[in-house]
Design a protein around this motif. Structure first.
Motif, mmCIF file in Angstrom:
data_model
loop_
_atom_site.group_PDB
_atom_site.id
_atom_site.type_symbol
_atom_site.label_atom_id
_atom_site.label_comp_id
_atom_site.label_asym_id
_atom_site.label_seq_id
_atom_site.Cartn_x
_atom_site.Cartn_y
_atom_site.Cartn_z
ATOM 1 N N PHE A 31 0.788 -1.280 -0.071
ATOM 2 C CA PHE A 31 -0.042 0.032 0.013
ATOM 3 C C PHE A 31 0.905 1.262 0.043
ATOM 4 O O PHE A 31 1.694 1.323 0.877
ATOM 5 C CB PHE A 31 -0.843 0.068 1.170
ATOM 6 N N GLY A 32 0.368 2.043 -1.102
ATOM 7 C CA GLY A 32 1.225 3.555 -0.815
ATOM 8 C C GLY A 32 0.149 4.333 -0.286
ATOM 9 O O GLY A 32 -0.747 4.697 -0.946
ATOM 10 N N ILE A 33 0.492 4.885 0.798
ATOM 11 C CA ILE A 33 -0.401 5.844 1.695
ATOM 12 C C ILE A 33 0.047 6.843 1.963
ATOM 13 O O ILE A 33 1.003 7.342 2.761
ATOM 14 C CB ILE A 33 -0.812 5.017 2.998
ATOM 15 N N PRO A 34 -0.502 8.132 1.471
ATOM 16 C CA PRO A 34 -0.155 9.428 1.765
ATOM 17 C C PRO A 34 -0.348 9.730 3.279
ATOM 18 O O PRO A 34 -1.255 9.192 3.560
ATOM 19 C CB PRO A 34 -0.929 10.244 0.730
ATOM 20 N N MET A 68 4.114 1.851 2.292
ATOM 21 C CA MET A 68 5.051 3.080 2.051
ATOM 22 C C MET A 68 4.392 4.162 2.207
ATOM 23 O O MET A 68 3.105 4.298 2.052
ATOM 24 C CB MET A 68 5.646 2.973 0.525
ATOM 25 N N SER A 69 4.864 5.370 2.262
ATOM 26 C CA SER A 69 4.327 6.637 2.567
ATOM 27 C C SER A 69 5.131 7.767 2.158
ATOM 28 O O SER A 69 6.307 7.613 1.850
ATOM 29 C CB SER A 69 3.998 6.738 4.177
ATOM 30 N N SER A 70 4.347 8.892 2.030
ATOM 31 C CA SER A 70 4.887 10.142 1.594
ATOM 32 C C SER A 70 4.264 11.225 2.460
ATOM 33 O O SER A 70 3.144 11.001 2.973
ATOM 34 C CB SER A 70 5.054 10.523 0.142
ATOM 35 N N THR A 71 4.899 12.388 2.774
ATOM 36 C CA THR A 71 4.367 13.755 3.506
ATOM 37 C C THR A 71 4.945 14.735 2.766
ATOM 38 O O THR A 71 6.059 14.556 2.400
ATOM 39 C CB THR A 71 4.670 13.194 4.955
ATOM 40 N N SER A 72 4.482 15.919 3.166
ATOM 41 C CA SER A 72 5.092 17.072 2.595
ATOM 42 C C SER A 72 6.386 17.563 3.561
ATOM 43 O O SER A 72 7.206 18.306 2.734
ATOM 44 C CB SER A 72 4.006 18.259 2.696
ATOM 45 N N SER A 73 6.508 17.013 4.578
ATOM 46 C CA SER A 73 7.746 17.720 5.366
ATOM 47 C C SER A 73 8.473 16.479 5.921
ATOM 48 O O SER A 73 7.957 15.163 6.093
ATOM 49 C CB SER A 73 7.364 18.521 6.551
ATOM 50 N N PRO A 112 18.831 14.922 3.707
ATOM 51 C CA PRO A 112 17.644 14.596 4.259
ATOM 52 C C PRO A 112 17.003 13.576 3.241
ATOM 53 O O PRO A 112 17.079 13.449 2.113
ATOM 54 C CB PRO A 112 16.781 15.835 4.055
ATOM 55 N N THR A 113 16.628 12.445 3.975
ATOM 56 C CA THR A 113 16.119 11.218 3.316
ATOM 57 C C THR A 113 14.998 10.649 3.845
ATOM 58 O O THR A 113 15.086 10.603 5.062
ATOM 59 C CB THR A 113 17.304 10.210 2.860
ATOM 60 N N GLY A 114 14.060 9.870 3.268
ATOM 61 C CA GLY A 114 13.192 8.842 3.974
ATOM 62 C C GLY A 114 13.519 7.519 4.162
ATOM 63 O O GLY A 114 14.595 7.255 3.807
ATOM 64 N N HIS A 123 9.456 12.676 1.280
ATOM 65 C CA HIS A 123 8.730 13.861 1.466
ATOM 66 C C HIS A 123 8.747 14.899 0.004
ATOM 67 O O HIS A 123 9.857 14.745 -0.322
ATOM 68 C CB HIS A 123 9.713 14.628 2.754
ATOM 69 N N THR A 124 7.717 15.650 0.233
ATOM 70 C CA THR A 124 7.438 15.948 -1.254
ATOM 71 C C THR A 124 7.738 17.619 -1.042
ATOM 72 O O THR A 124 7.674 18.380 -2.036
ATOM 73 C CB THR A 124 5.970 15.987 -1.431
#
Length: 157
Positions: A31-34, A68-73, A112-114, A123-124
């Motif tokens: 799952f790719g979850i924002p 997996m995930s992404s976030t703005s910061s 800076p890395t996730g 992070h976007t």
């Protein structure tokens, strides 16, 4: 910028969108979850909430689940999103697979890395314009490969 986000969406128009009903057909699901405010985005929370019938019938028991995930910061809660989502997978009886420290890239300090042992992250930036770094993409690829290898072992067992 907003226009970059629209362009990114266009690039993924041909990617099929999974339905709750088809999840039992898969041996492994990533799952790719924002992340929104340190939580899974509402759309994905609704999707996972809609899996109640699958839970009731045990349709996902023993399948591989990964997030997996992404976030703005950089510190926007991507790990929390992954962990909260993993709870749902565990309720389903799925075998949860993260991103092991065998992927050394998550321990980098030179940029800076996730990435964390819970799963690949990125992070976007506040406007969504930052694309995943090469290291973050390597982490996602490693996690995908790791999930596939474990699924193959379980299928052979």
């Amino acid at each position: 910028t907003f226009w970059n986000a629209l362009e990114a969406q266009k690039q993924f128009e041909s990617v099929p969108v999974a339905t709750v009903q088809e999840l039992p057909e898969y041996d492994a699901i990533i799952f790719g979850i924002p992340t929104r405010f340190g939580n899974p985005a509402g759309q994905m929370k609704n999707f996972l909430d809609a899996t109640g019938q699958l839970w009731f019938t045990g349709a996902l028991v023993g399948k591989i689940g990964s997030v997996m995930s992404s976030t703005s910061s950089l510190h926007g809660g991507a790990e929390m999103t992954i962990v909260l989502s993993q709870v749902v997978l565990q309720h389903h009886g799925m075998v949860v697979v993260g991103l092991p420290y065998a992927f050394q890239g998550q321990m980098r300090t030179d940029e800076p890395t996730g990435g964390s042992p819970y799963g690949a992250t990125t992070h976007t930036g506040p406007m969504g314009a930052r694309m995943p770094s090469a290291n973050e993409l390597d982490g996602a690829k490693y996690q995908g490969s790791h999930v596939a290898k474990i699924a193959a072992k379980l299928i052979r067992a």
